[in-house]
Enzyme design. Structure first.
Site, mmCIF file in Angstrom:
data_model
loop_
_atom_site.group_PDB
_atom_site.id
_atom_site.type_symbol
_atom_site.label_atom_id
_atom_site.label_comp_id
_atom_site.label_asym_id
_atom_site.label_seq_id
_atom_site.Cartn_x
_atom_site.Cartn_y
_atom_site.Cartn_z
ATOM 1 N N GLU A 1 0.815 -1.220 0.000
ATOM 2 C CA GLU A 1 0.000 0.000 0.000
ATOM 3 C C GLU A 1 0.845 1.265 0.000
ATOM 4 O O GLU A 1 1.980 1.284 0.473
ATOM 5 C CB GLU A 1 -0.930 0.020 1.208
ATOM 6 C CG GLU A 1 -0.254 0.263 2.547
ATOM 7 C CD GLU A 1 -1.245 0.578 3.670
ATOM 8 O OE1 GLU A 1 -2.246 1.283 3.430
ATOM 9 O OE2 GLU A 1 -1.004 0.118 4.797
ATOM 10 N N GLU B 1 -10.822 2.301 7.779
ATOM 11 C CA GLU B 1 -9.562 2.478 8.500
ATOM 12 C C GLU B 1 -9.410 3.958 8.825
ATOM 13 O O GLU B 1 -8.488 4.627 8.386
ATOM 14 C CB GLU B 1 -8.380 1.979 7.662
ATOM 15 C CG GLU B 1 -7.115 1.796 8.491
ATOM 16 C CD GLU B 1 -5.857 1.654 7.646
ATOM 17 O OE1 GLU B 1 -4.955 0.929 8.060
ATOM 18 O OE2 GLU B 1 -5.775 2.284 6.578
#
Length: 270
Positions: free
Chosen positions: A153, A248
Protein backbone atom coordinates in the site's frame (compact mmCIF):
# COMPACT_ATOMS: atom_id res chain seq x y z
CA UNK A 1 -25.39 5.65 -2.77
CA UNK A 2 -23.84 4.30 -5.96
CA UNK A 3 -21.85 1.25 -4.85
CA UNK A 4 -22.87 -1.95 -3.09
CA UNK A 5 -19.49 -3.02 -1.70
CA UNK A 6 -19.66 -4.32 1.88
CA UNK A 7 -17.83 -2.59 4.72
CA UNK A 8 -15.45 -4.10 7.26
CA UNK A 9 -14.19 -2.49 10.48
CA UNK A 10 -10.49 -1.96 11.04
CA UNK A 11 -10.33 -2.85 14.73
CA UNK A 12 -6.91 -1.30 15.22
CA UNK A 13 -8.45 2.17 14.75
CA UNK A 14 -12.14 1.52 15.50
CA UNK A 15 -13.59 0.32 18.81
CA UNK A 16 -10.49 1.39 20.72
CA UNK A 17 -12.83 2.25 23.61
CA UNK A 18 -12.38 -1.40 24.61
CA UNK A 19 -9.40 -3.74 24.77
CA UNK A 20 -8.06 -5.38 21.62
CA UNK A 21 -9.59 -8.78 22.35
CA UNK A 22 -13.00 -7.21 22.99
CA UNK A 23 -13.11 -5.37 19.68
CA UNK A 24 -14.30 -8.22 17.44
CA UNK A 25 -17.40 -8.60 19.62
CA UNK A 26 -17.89 -4.83 19.69
CA UNK A 27 -17.74 -4.74 15.90
CA UNK A 28 -20.27 -7.55 15.69
CA UNK A 29 -22.59 -5.76 18.10
CA UNK A 30 -22.35 -2.65 15.92
CA UNK A 31 -23.49 -4.62 12.88
CA UNK A 32 -20.29 -5.71 11.15
CA UNK A 33 -19.76 -9.24 9.90
CA UNK A 34 -16.14 -8.62 8.88
CA UNK A 35 -13.12 -7.00 10.50
CA UNK A 36 -9.42 -6.47 9.92
CA UNK A 37 -6.48 -5.78 12.22
CA UNK A 38 -3.00 -4.37 12.00
CA UNK A 39 -0.49 -6.78 13.57
CA UNK A 40 -1.89 -7.15 17.12
CA UNK A 41 1.53 -7.42 18.81
CA UNK A 42 3.57 -4.47 17.48
CA UNK A 43 6.64 -5.33 19.57
CA UNK A 44 6.56 -9.09 18.91
CA UNK A 45 6.99 -10.70 15.49
CA UNK A 46 6.50 -14.11 17.15
CA UNK A 47 4.15 -13.78 20.14
CA UNK A 48 3.54 -16.65 22.58
CA UNK A 49 1.14 -19.33 21.33
CA UNK A 50 -1.22 -18.55 24.19
CA UNK A 51 -1.57 -14.97 22.99
CA UNK A 52 -2.27 -16.11 19.45
CA UNK A 53 -4.88 -18.57 20.71
CA UNK A 54 -6.64 -15.80 22.65
CA UNK A 55 -6.75 -13.61 19.56
CA UNK A 56 -8.14 -16.40 17.38
CA UNK A 57 -10.76 -17.23 20.02
CA UNK A 58 -11.82 -13.59 20.27
CA UNK A 59 -12.49 -13.45 16.54
CA UNK A 60 -14.25 -16.81 16.41
CA UNK A 61 -16.36 -16.19 19.50
CA UNK A 62 -17.54 -12.86 18.09
CA UNK A 63 -18.86 -14.53 14.96
CA UNK A 64 -17.05 -12.19 12.56
CA UNK A 65 -14.77 -12.94 9.63
CA UNK A 66 -11.20 -11.67 9.82
CA UNK A 67 -10.77 -10.43 6.24
CA UNK A 68 -7.39 -8.74 6.61
CA UNK A 69 -4.30 -8.89 8.83
CA UNK A 70 -1.01 -7.04 8.70
CA UNK A 71 2.32 -8.77 8.87
CA UNK A 72 4.57 -7.57 11.69
CA UNK A 73 5.81 -4.09 10.82
CA UNK A 74 7.41 -2.74 13.95
CA UNK A 75 5.98 0.46 15.38
CA UNK A 76 3.84 1.76 12.52
CA UNK A 77 3.92 5.25 14.01
CA UNK A 78 7.68 5.19 14.57
CA UNK A 79 10.90 5.31 12.62
CA UNK A 80 11.04 1.53 12.19
CA UNK A 81 7.74 1.26 10.35
CA UNK A 82 7.84 -1.52 7.77
CA UNK A 83 10.59 -3.96 8.71
CA UNK A 84 10.05 -5.68 5.34
CA UNK A 85 12.81 -3.68 3.64
CA UNK A 86 15.01 -2.66 6.58
CA UNK A 87 18.15 -4.85 6.58
CA UNK A 88 18.66 -4.81 10.34
CA UNK A 89 15.10 -6.01 10.90
CA UNK A 90 14.41 -8.19 7.88
CA UNK A 91 14.82 -11.36 9.97
CA UNK A 92 11.89 -10.27 12.13
CA UNK A 93 9.67 -10.03 9.08
CA UNK A 94 10.73 -13.47 7.91
CA UNK A 95 10.13 -14.99 11.33
CA UNK A 96 6.67 -13.45 11.34
CA UNK A 97 5.53 -14.82 7.98
CA UNK A 98 4.67 -18.30 9.25
CA UNK A 99 2.93 -16.89 12.33
CA UNK A 100 0.76 -14.48 10.35
CA UNK A 101 -0.13 -16.99 7.66
CA UNK A 102 -0.81 -19.57 10.38
CA UNK A 103 -3.43 -17.28 11.91
CA UNK A 104 -4.77 -16.72 8.42
CA UNK A 105 -5.06 -20.45 7.77
CA UNK A 106 -6.99 -20.97 10.99
CA UNK A 107 -9.38 -18.07 10.42
CA UNK A 108 -9.61 -18.07 6.63
CA UNK A 109 -7.98 -14.67 6.13
CA UNK A 110 -7.84 -13.75 2.41
CA UNK A 111 -5.36 -10.83 2.46
CA UNK A 112 -2.23 -9.85 4.40
CA UNK A 113 -0.79 -6.35 4.32
CA UNK A 114 3.01 -6.11 4.11
CA UNK A 115 4.14 -2.59 5.00
CA UNK A 116 7.10 -1.46 2.93
CA UNK A 117 9.96 -0.11 5.00
CA UNK A 118 10.97 3.47 5.60
CA UNK A 119 14.21 4.52 3.97
CA UNK A 120 17.18 4.07 6.30
CA UNK A 121 20.74 5.39 6.19
CA UNK A 122 22.47 2.04 6.48
CA UNK A 123 21.30 0.81 3.07
CA UNK A 124 20.78 2.34 -0.36
CA UNK A 125 17.27 2.61 -1.78
CA UNK A 126 18.22 -0.07 -4.31
CA UNK A 127 19.38 -2.43 -1.58
CA UNK A 128 16.15 -1.85 0.33
CA UNK A 129 14.05 -2.40 -2.78
CA UNK A 130 15.92 -5.63 -3.55
CA UNK A 131 15.33 -6.85 0.00
CA UNK A 132 11.66 -5.89 -0.16
CA UNK A 133 11.14 -7.84 -3.38
CA UNK A 134 12.83 -10.86 -1.83
CA UNK A 135 10.73 -10.71 1.32
CA UNK A 136 7.50 -10.07 -0.56
CA UNK A 137 8.20 -13.15 -2.67
CA UNK A 138 8.70 -15.22 0.50
CA UNK A 139 5.47 -13.87 1.98
CA UNK A 140 3.60 -14.48 -1.27
CA UNK A 141 4.77 -18.09 -1.43
CA UNK A 142 3.54 -18.72 2.11
CA UNK A 143 0.23 -16.96 1.46
CA UNK A 144 -0.31 -18.88 -1.77
CA UNK A 145 -0.41 -22.11 0.24
CA UNK A 146 -3.71 -20.92 1.76
CA UNK A 147 -4.96 -19.14 -1.40
CA UNK A 148 -4.34 -15.72 0.13
CA UNK A 149 -2.94 -12.48 -1.26
CA UNK A 150 -0.14 -10.23 0.00
CA UNK A 151 -0.90 -6.51 -0.18
CA UNK A 152 1.33 -3.48 -0.76
CA UNK A 153 0.00 0.00 0.00
CA UNK A 154 0.84 3.67 -0.32
CA UNK A 155 1.35 5.43 3.01
CA UNK A 156 1.38 9.13 3.88
CA UNK A 157 2.74 11.15 6.76
CA UNK A 158 6.07 12.72 7.75
CA UNK A 159 8.21 9.61 7.39
CA UNK A 160 10.66 8.45 4.70
CA UNK A 161 8.21 5.90 3.31
CA UNK A 162 8.95 5.49 -0.41
CA UNK A 163 5.58 4.29 -1.75
CA UNK A 164 3.38 7.36 -2.02
CA UNK A 165 1.31 6.93 -5.17
CA UNK A 166 -0.64 4.13 -6.80
CA UNK A 167 2.08 4.01 -9.46
CA UNK A 168 4.77 3.53 -6.81
CA UNK A 169 2.89 0.52 -5.44
CA UNK A 170 2.17 -1.02 -8.84
CA UNK A 171 5.89 -0.84 -9.68
CA UNK A 172 6.67 -2.91 -6.59
CA UNK A 173 3.85 -5.36 -7.26
CA UNK A 174 5.08 -5.83 -10.83
CA UNK A 175 8.62 -6.43 -9.65
CA UNK A 176 7.64 -9.40 -7.50
CA UNK A 177 7.06 -12.40 -9.73
CA UNK A 178 4.01 -13.63 -7.85
CA UNK A 179 0.40 -13.51 -9.01
CA UNK A 180 -0.87 -13.16 -5.43
CA UNK A 181 0.75 -9.82 -4.63
CA UNK A 182 -1.73 -6.99 -5.04
CA UNK A 183 -2.46 -3.29 -4.70
CA UNK A 184 -4.03 -2.15 -1.44
CA UNK A 185 -5.93 0.95 -2.53
CA UNK A 186 -6.04 3.25 0.50
CA UNK A 187 -7.98 6.29 -0.67
CA UNK A 188 -6.99 8.44 2.30
CA UNK A 189 -3.27 7.91 1.85
CA UNK A 190 -3.50 8.57 -1.89
CA UNK A 191 -5.37 11.82 -1.24
CA UNK A 192 -3.03 12.83 1.57
CA UNK A 193 -0.06 12.32 -0.75
CA UNK A 194 -1.65 14.39 -3.51
CA UNK A 195 -2.06 11.52 -5.95
CA UNK A 196 -4.71 12.01 -8.65
CA UNK A 197 -7.22 9.41 -7.48
CA UNK A 198 -9.33 9.48 -10.64
CA UNK A 199 -6.25 8.95 -12.78
CA UNK A 200 -4.97 6.24 -10.45
CA UNK A 201 -8.26 4.37 -10.62
CA UNK A 202 -8.44 4.75 -14.37
CA UNK A 203 -5.01 3.17 -14.66
CA UNK A 204 -5.01 0.60 -11.88
CA UNK A 205 -8.53 -0.15 -10.58
CA UNK A 206 -8.35 -3.63 -12.09
CA UNK A 207 -5.22 -4.30 -10.00
CA UNK A 208 -6.88 -3.59 -6.65
CA UNK A 209 -6.84 -6.49 -4.20
CA UNK A 210 -8.18 -4.65 -1.12
CA UNK A 211 -9.63 -1.21 -0.29
CA UNK A 212 -9.31 0.98 2.79
CA UNK A 213 -10.95 4.36 3.32
CA UNK A 214 -10.99 7.39 5.55
CA UNK A 215 -12.06 10.90 4.66
CA UNK A 216 -9.57 13.60 3.74
CA UNK A 217 -8.34 15.82 5.20
CA UNK A 218 -8.19 14.56 8.78
CA UNK A 219 -8.53 10.78 8.37
CA UNK A 220 -11.90 10.85 10.08
CA UNK A 221 -15.08 8.98 9.23
CA UNK A 222 -16.79 9.48 5.85
CA UNK A 223 -18.49 12.86 5.77
CA UNK A 224 -15.89 14.68 7.87
CA UNK A 225 -13.75 15.65 4.87
CA UNK A 226 -14.09 16.38 1.19
CA UNK A 227 -13.40 13.05 -0.56
CA UNK A 228 -16.12 11.80 -2.90
CA UNK A 229 -15.77 8.32 -1.47
CA UNK A 230 -18.98 6.98 -2.96
CA UNK A 231 -17.91 7.95 -6.46
CA UNK A 232 -14.48 6.39 -6.05
CA UNK A 233 -15.95 3.19 -4.62
CA UNK A 234 -18.47 3.01 -7.46
CA UNK A 235 -15.57 3.22 -9.92
CA UNK A 236 -13.72 0.48 -8.05
CA UNK A 237 -16.79 -1.77 -8.03
CA UNK A 238 -17.38 -1.13 -11.73
CA UNK A 239 -13.81 -2.27 -12.41
CA UNK A 240 -14.69 -5.72 -11.07
CA UNK A 241 -13.69 -5.46 -7.42
CA UNK A 242 -16.19 -7.22 -5.17
CA UNK A 243 -14.32 -7.44 -1.87
CA UNK A 244 -14.68 -5.50 1.34
CA UNK A 245 -14.06 -1.81 1.92
CA UNK A 246 -12.28 -1.50 5.24
CA UNK A 247 -13.05 1.49 7.43
CA UNK A 248 -9.56 2.48 8.50
CA UNK A 249 -10.34 5.88 9.93
CA UNK A 250 -9.76 7.67 13.22
CA UNK A 251 -13.19 8.44 14.71
CA UNK A 252 -13.78 12.10 15.48
CA UNK A 253 -16.20 11.00 18.21
CA UNK A 254 -17.01 7.62 19.74
CA UNK A 255 -16.75 4.73 17.31
CA UNK A 256 -20.50 4.09 17.47
CA UNK A 257 -21.37 7.75 16.85
CA UNK A 258 -18.86 7.88 14.00
CA UNK A 259 -20.80 5.10 12.23
CA UNK A 260 -24.01 7.12 11.92
CA UNK A 261 -23.44 7.62 8.18
CA UNK A 262 -23.20 3.83 7.74
CA UNK A 263 -26.40 3.15 9.64
CA UNK A 264 -28.18 5.72 7.48
CA UNK A 265 -26.86 4.03 4.32
CA UNK A 266 -28.12 0.66 5.50
CA UNK A 267 -31.60 2.13 6.08
CA UNK A 268 -31.61 3.58 2.55
CA UNK A 269 -30.49 0.27 1.05
CA UNK A 270 -33.16 -1.69 2.89
Amino acid sequence: MGHLLPYAANCSLLFTEVGLLERPAAARAAGFDAIEFWWPWPDQPVPPDAEIDKFIAAVRDAGVQLIGLNFFAGDVAGADCGVLSIPARSAEFRENIAVTVGIGKTLGVPVFNALYGNRVNEATPQQQDDLAAENLALAAKAAAAIDATVLVEPVSGPKPYPLRTAGDVIAVVDRVAASNVGFLCDLFHLANNGDDIDAALAAYANRIAHVQIADYPGRGEPGTGSLDLDRYLSTIQASGYSGYVSLEYIPTTTTIDSLRWWRQQKVIQS
